[in-house]
Design a protein around this motif. Structure first.
Motif, mmCIF file in Angstrom:
data_model
loop_
_atom_site.group_PDB
_atom_site.id
_atom_site.type_symbol
_atom_site.label_atom_id
_atom_site.label_comp_id
_atom_site.label_asym_id
_atom_site.label_seq_id
_atom_site.Cartn_x
_atom_site.Cartn_y
_atom_site.Cartn_z
ATOM 1 N N TRP A 133 -14.210 2.508 45.311
ATOM 2 C CA TRP A 133 -15.459 2.881 44.638
ATOM 3 C C TRP A 133 -15.349 4.282 44.041
ATOM 4 N N ALA A 134 -14.828 5.210 44.801
ATOM 5 C CA ALA A 134 -14.697 6.581 44.300
ATOM 6 C C ALA A 134 -13.797 6.635 43.071
ATOM 7 N N ALA A 135 -12.721 5.841 43.093
ATOM 8 C CA ALA A 135 -11.784 5.856 41.972
ATOM 9 C C ALA A 135 -12.360 5.200 40.720
ATOM 10 N N ARG A 136 -13.210 4.198 40.906
ATOM 11 C CA ARG A 136 -13.781 3.473 39.773
ATOM 12 C C ARG A 136 -15.240 3.849 39.503
ATOM 13 N N HIS A 137 -15.696 4.923 40.075
ATOM 14 C CA HIS A 137 -17.068 5.395 39.905
ATOM 15 C C HIS A 137 -17.410 5.497 38.414
ATOM 16 N N LEU A 138 -18.511 4.825 38.014
ATOM 17 C CA LEU A 138 -18.895 4.807 36.602
ATOM 18 C C LEU A 138 -20.402 4.729 36.490
ATOM 19 N N LEU A 139 -20.995 5.655 35.753
ATOM 20 C CA LEU A 139 -22.436 5.643 35.511
ATOM 21 C C LEU A 139 -22.783 4.672 34.391
ATOM 22 N N LEU A 140 -23.954 4.068 34.479
ATOM 23 C CA LEU A 140 -24.474 3.333 33.337
ATOM 24 C C LEU A 140 -24.779 4.321 32.210
ATOM 25 N N PRO A 141 -24.749 3.890 30.956
ATOM 26 C CA PRO A 141 -24.933 4.826 29.841
ATOM 27 C C PRO A 141 -26.371 5.285 29.642
ATOM 28 N N GLN A 196 -21.770 -10.958 22.584
ATOM 29 C CA GLN A 196 -21.448 -11.699 23.798
ATOM 30 C C GLN A 196 -19.938 -11.699 24.051
ATOM 31 N N GLN A 197 -19.556 -12.163 25.256
ATOM 32 C CA GLN A 197 -18.147 -12.287 25.649
ATOM 33 C C GLN A 197 -17.411 -10.956 25.496
ATOM 34 N N VAL A 198 -17.953 -9.949 26.159
ATOM 35 C CA VAL A 198 -17.355 -8.618 26.086
ATOM 36 C C VAL A 198 -16.964 -8.162 27.491
ATOM 37 N N THR A 199 -16.159 -7.111 27.549
ATOM 38 C CA THR A 199 -15.840 -6.508 28.836
ATOM 39 C C THR A 199 -17.086 -5.815 29.380
ATOM 40 N N PRO A 200 -17.140 -5.585 30.691
ATOM 41 C CA PRO A 200 -18.311 -4.879 31.220
ATOM 42 C C PRO A 200 -18.559 -3.533 30.550
ATOM 43 N N VAL A 201 -17.517 -2.750 30.340
ATOM 44 C CA VAL A 201 -17.705 -1.415 29.760
ATOM 45 C C VAL A 201 -18.270 -1.512 28.349
ATOM 46 N N ARG A 202 -17.755 -2.455 27.566
ATOM 47 C CA ARG A 202 -18.283 -2.622 26.209
ATOM 48 C C ARG A 202 -19.713 -3.150 26.246
ATOM 49 N N GLY A 203 -20.003 -3.988 27.224
ATOM 50 C CA GLY A 203 -21.367 -4.470 27.384
ATOM 51 C C GLY A 203 -22.317 -3.363 27.799
ATOM 52 N N LEU A 246 -26.277 -1.432 26.087
ATOM 53 C CA LEU A 246 -27.578 -1.466 26.752
ATOM 54 C C LEU A 246 -28.599 -0.498 26.153
ATOM 55 N N PRO A 247 -28.237 0.767 25.883
ATOM 56 C CA PRO A 247 -29.265 1.677 25.357
ATOM 57 C C PRO A 247 -29.854 1.247 24.031
ATOM 58 N N SER A 248 -29.081 0.515 23.227
ATOM 59 C CA SER A 248 -29.576 0.077 21.913
ATOM 60 C C SER A 248 -30.149 -1.339 21.936
ATOM 61 N N ILE A 274 -25.942 -6.426 34.262
ATOM 62 C CA ILE A 274 -25.047 -7.587 34.248
ATOM 63 C C ILE A 274 -25.743 -8.807 33.652
ATOM 64 N N THR A 275 -27.032 -8.958 33.951
ATOM 65 C CA THR A 275 -27.792 -10.073 33.394
ATOM 66 C C THR A 275 -27.894 -9.952 31.877
ATOM 67 N N ALA A 276 -28.170 -8.762 31.392
ATOM 68 C CA ALA A 276 -28.270 -8.556 29.943
ATOM 69 C C ALA A 276 -26.963 -8.880 29.234
ATOM 70 N N ILE A 277 -25.857 -8.604 29.902
ATOM 71 C CA ILE A 277 -24.555 -8.790 29.269
ATOM 72 C C ILE A 277 -24.064 -10.229 29.375
ATOM 73 N N TYR A 278 -24.312 -10.894 30.503
ATOM 74 C CA TYR A 278 -23.609 -12.147 30.772
ATOM 75 C C TYR A 278 -24.479 -13.393 30.959
ATOM 76 N N ALA A 279 -25.792 -13.268 31.085
ATOM 77 C CA ALA A 279 -26.622 -14.465 31.249
ATOM 78 C C ALA A 279 -26.764 -15.204 29.926
ATOM 79 N N ALA A 280 -26.824 -16.514 30.000
ATOM 80 C CA ALA A 280 -27.056 -17.323 28.802
ATOM 81 C C ALA A 280 -28.462 -17.068 28.258
ATOM 82 N N ASP A 281 -28.657 -17.403 27.001
ATOM 83 C CA ASP A 281 -29.971 -17.219 26.375
ATOM 84 C C ASP A 281 -30.972 -18.282 26.800
ATOM 85 N N THR A 282 -30.490 -19.488 27.028
ATOM 86 C CA THR A 282 -31.372 -20.608 27.375
ATOM 87 C C THR A 282 -30.924 -21.232 28.688
#
Length: 347
Positions: free
Chosen positions: A151-159, A183-190, A194-196, A278-286
């Protein structure tokens, strides 16, 4: 769980000979999956499962520079220092009680829950559950050190800073989360989208965070339930990645009993922000119907996840069984969500 079985300790010792990631960024799920398997009556399958899973793992990365109480801030979030971090936490839990180490480091690590797609906090949750349920021994304590180091090594804040201060329940807020445009992006790109994403921050800040610790526990339990059921409907957006919307807050929920109660409310808020992201990035629309689990027992559902073999199916089924155990009689939607993961990950 058979508390007399040495299986978990043996499995963890095997896994600690490998690094926390492979192929550059994929998380080693072994410690999480084997703890779930032993916990849910599948200890007899653990070593056979590991015989296959270990083929994809890689060795422990080389150490660089010793981390100390004075220089740790400069190493936070540096994945190249993961072995240094593991050594640091290994020393800490050897010198001090593990609960004391966890209480000190939890508020430092918690803001970085987004790192490595939330896998580090999930690994911590499995380690803490094992320590709380079975007590302290060398492999379980070592696993906590490995998990905290990862966790310490991969510590990352949301934007975007998220400060929930509304009146919505977890189910209400989760149902309103908008989806990112790409859609279909890496977590970091997703995360970067989020802010936009129109409405994302406002919806995420609409959640009610209570002051009373027991109400916080209830709210976090409701969040895990909502995210699990949401996967049943929307998991086909990304069958693997969306599981973390439920398993990450469940890891936090499992850790609460080992934490000072004054840390519970902030833990709920951060867990929710991760679920919303995670839901915003990976959940289906319908929505799409999940398989019917009404004729199956929880044990049979978990057996199907283990038979599938995928570590995400196993971890999600473990969380779904938690939700099912707390559900009202006759509500099998959490088990259906677990079957959905088995189906989607098989596709």
């Amino acid at each position: 769980m058979d508390t007399t079985s040495p299986t978990l300790g043996e499995a963890l010792q095997r896994l600690h000979a490998s690094g926390p990631e492979f192929q550059g960024f994929l998380s080693n799920h072994g410690p999480m999956a084997v703890e779930a398997m032993v916990r849910n009556g599948q200890a007899g399958t653990v070593h056979r499962w590991l015989d296959t899973y270990e083929n994809k793992l890689e060795g422990v990365p080389g150490a660089r520079t010793r981390i100390t109480d004075a220089n740790w801030p400069e190493a936070l979030g540096d994945p190249g220092r993961v072995t240094d971090w593991t050594a640091y936490f290994t020393d800490l839990v050897a010198e001090r009680p593990w609960r004391e180490v966890l209480a000190e480091w939890w508020p430092r690590l918690l803001p970085g829950i987004a790192g490595a797609a939330t896998h580090p906090v999930i690994r911590v949750g499995h380690a803490v559950r094992s320590l709380l349920a079975e007590g302290e021994d060398a492999p379980r304590t070592a696993e906590l050190a490995h998990a905290l180091g990862y966790w310490a090594a991969r510590h990352l804040l949301l934007p975007a800073a998220v400060r929930p201060a509304g009146g919505a329940t977890p189910a209400e807020a989760l149902a309103a989360v908008p989806r990112i445009a790409e859609q279909q992006v890496t977590p970091v790109r997703g995360y970067a989208q989020l802010p936009s994403t129109p409405g994302w921050l406002g919806i995420t800040e609409s959640l009610h965070i209570p002051d009373d610790p027991e109400a916080v526990r209830a709210g976090l339990t409701a969040l895990v339930r909502a995210a699990t059921l949401n996967y049943g409907d929307y998991g086909h957006g990304n069958g693997i990645m969306l599981v973390h919307a439920a398993t990450a807050p469940n890891a936090v929920l499992r850790t609460l009993p080992a934490l000072p109660r004054e840390l519970w409310a902030s833990s709920f808020a951060v867990a929710w922000a991760a679920t919303s992201a995670i839901t915003a990035i990976y959940a289906a629309d319908t929505a799409r119907p999940a398989p019917d689990a009404s004729s199956l027992t929880p044990e049979e559902v978990f057996e199907r996840a283990v038979a599938n073999g995928n570590e995400h199916a196993i971890k999600f089924a473990d969380t779904a069984l938690d939700v099912a155990a707390a559900s009202e009689d006759g509500d099998t939607r959490a088990l259906s969500a677990a079957l959905n993961a088995v189906r989607l990950i098989d596709e």
